[in-house]
Design a protein around this motif. Sequence first.
Motif, PDB file in Angstrom:
ATOM      1  N   VAL A  38       0.900  -1.130   0.097  1.00 38.60           N
ATOM      2  CA  VAL A  38      -0.034  -0.075  -0.034  1.00 38.60           C
ATOM      3  C   VAL A  38       0.847   1.394  -0.070  1.00 38.60           C
ATOM      4  CG1 VAL A  38      -1.881  -1.277   1.047  1.00 38.60           C
ATOM      5  CG2 VAL A  38      -0.093  -0.053   2.387  1.00 38.60           C
ATOM      6  N   GLY A  39       2.127   1.280   0.246  1.00 40.28           N
ATOM      7  CA  GLY A  39       2.809   2.387   0.324  1.00 40.28           C
ATOM      8  C   GLY A  39       3.585   3.115  -0.785  1.00 40.28           C
ATOM      9  N   ALA A  40       3.344   2.474  -1.835  1.00 39.12           N
ATOM     10  CA  ALA A  40       4.175   3.139  -2.949  1.00 39.12           C
ATOM     11  C   ALA A  40       3.152   3.846  -3.714  1.00 39.12           C
ATOM     12  CB  ALA A  40       4.978   1.915  -3.842  1.00 39.12           C
ATOM     13  N   PRO A  41       3.309   5.393  -4.090  1.00 40.08           N
ATOM     14  CA  PRO A  41       2.646   5.958  -4.797  1.00 40.08           C
ATOM     15  C   PRO A  41       2.397   5.522  -6.086  1.00 40.08           C
ATOM     16  CG  PRO A  41       4.220   7.517  -3.515  1.00 40.08           C
ATOM     17  CD  PRO A  41       4.404   5.981  -3.459  1.00 40.08           C
ATOM     18  N   ARG A  42       3.546   5.017  -6.760  1.00 42.31           N
ATOM     19  CA  ARG A  42       3.521   4.645  -8.209  1.00 42.31           C
ATOM     20  C   ARG A  42       2.546   3.501  -8.551  1.00 42.31           C
ATOM     21  NH1 ARG A  42       6.202   0.037  -8.499  1.00 42.31           N
ATOM     22  NH2 ARG A  42       7.600  -0.664  -7.040  1.00 42.31           N
ATOM     23  N   LEU A  43       1.864   2.835  -7.437  1.00 37.03           N
ATOM     24  CA  LEU A  43       1.045   1.579  -7.503  1.00 37.03           C
ATOM     25  C   LEU A  43      -0.345   2.154  -7.732  1.00 37.03           C
ATOM     26  CD1 LEU A  43       2.645  -1.039  -5.301  1.00 37.03           C
ATOM     27  CD2 LEU A  43       2.991  -0.687  -7.781  1.00 37.03           C
ATOM     28  N   TYR A  44      -0.608   3.374  -7.287  1.00 41.33           N
ATOM     29  CA  TYR A  44      -2.064   3.973  -7.314  1.00 41.33           C
ATOM     30  C   TYR A  44      -2.255   4.442  -8.847  1.00 41.33           C
ATOM     31  CZ  TYR A  44      -2.204   3.325  -2.412  1.00 41.33           C
ATOM     32  OH  TYR A  44      -2.095   2.492  -1.173  1.00 41.33           O
ATOM     33  N   ALA A  45      -3.280   4.455  -9.486  1.00 39.03           N
ATOM     34  CA  ALA A  45      -3.714   4.592 -10.722  1.00 39.03           C
ATOM     35  C   ALA A  45      -4.491   6.039 -10.905  1.00 39.03           C
ATOM     36  CB  ALA A  45      -4.514   3.543 -11.522  1.00 39.03           C
ATOM     37  N   TYR A  46      -5.110   6.256  -9.819  1.00 38.75           N
ATOM     38  CA  TYR A  46      -6.078   7.524  -9.742  1.00 38.75           C
ATOM     39  C   TYR A  46      -5.711   8.231  -8.626  1.00 38.75           C
ATOM     40  CZ  TYR A  46      -8.323   4.226 -13.045  1.00 38.75           C
ATOM     41  OH  TYR A  46      -8.753   3.399 -13.989  1.00 38.75           O
ATOM     42  N   TRP A  47      -5.694   9.828  -8.962  1.00 42.59           N
ATOM     43  CA  TRP A  47      -5.440  10.701  -7.972  1.00 42.59           C
ATOM     44  C   TRP A  47      -6.296  11.779  -7.725  1.00 42.59           C
ATOM     45  CZ3 TRP A  47      -1.269  10.184  -4.654  1.00 42.59           C
ATOM     46  CH2 TRP A  47      -0.392   9.057  -4.770  1.00 42.59           C
ATOM     47  N   GLY A  48      -6.605  12.292  -6.658  1.00 44.58           N
ATOM     48  CA  GLY A  48      -7.327  13.598  -6.464  1.00 44.58           C
ATOM     49  C   GLY A  48      -6.589  14.845  -6.706  1.00 44.58           C
ATOM     50  N   GLN A  49      -7.003  15.771  -6.656  1.00 46.00           N
ATOM     51  CA  GLN A  49      -6.231  17.238  -6.889  1.00 46.00           C
ATOM     52  C   GLN A  49      -5.520  17.796  -5.772  1.00 46.00           C
ATOM     53  OE1 GLN A  49      -9.444  17.266  -6.065  1.00 46.00           O
ATOM     54  NE2 GLN A  49      -9.479  18.809  -4.641  1.00 46.00           N
TER      55      GLN A  49
END
Length: 123
Positions: free
Chosen positions: A104-115
């Motif tokens: 869960v800790g790696a930002p690169r693994l998340y596909a969608y982001w808010g502003q």
Amino acid sequence: QVQLVESGGGVVQAGGSLRLSCAASGRTLESYTLGWFRHPPGTEREFVAAIRWSGGNTFYADSVKGRFTISRDTAKNSLYLQMNSLKAEDTSVYYCAAGTVGPVGAPRLYAYWGQGTQVVVSS
């Protein structure tokens, strides 16, 4: 596609509390992990907390454990971050993110982001 919109940031004195919200839309979140990250000036984006949408298992960075609580409302498709005992070093832009991740800790693994929403803690 998942759309994420954060709210709830602001200015608070050290020791105070804030509650961040993230409204999700676009597709079912059952297979997703939702997380909060922050990006202090001059540093890398860092993991704060995450929750498995199905099952509700939670994860925290050591720096916020015991002070922050992540939660979700599946009926409202909303994610929350209750932040208590805030410190000056919690000052940052906070982002909500969604992904079908294992670790869960790696930002690169998340596909969608808010502003992002700005949190300023004054000492």
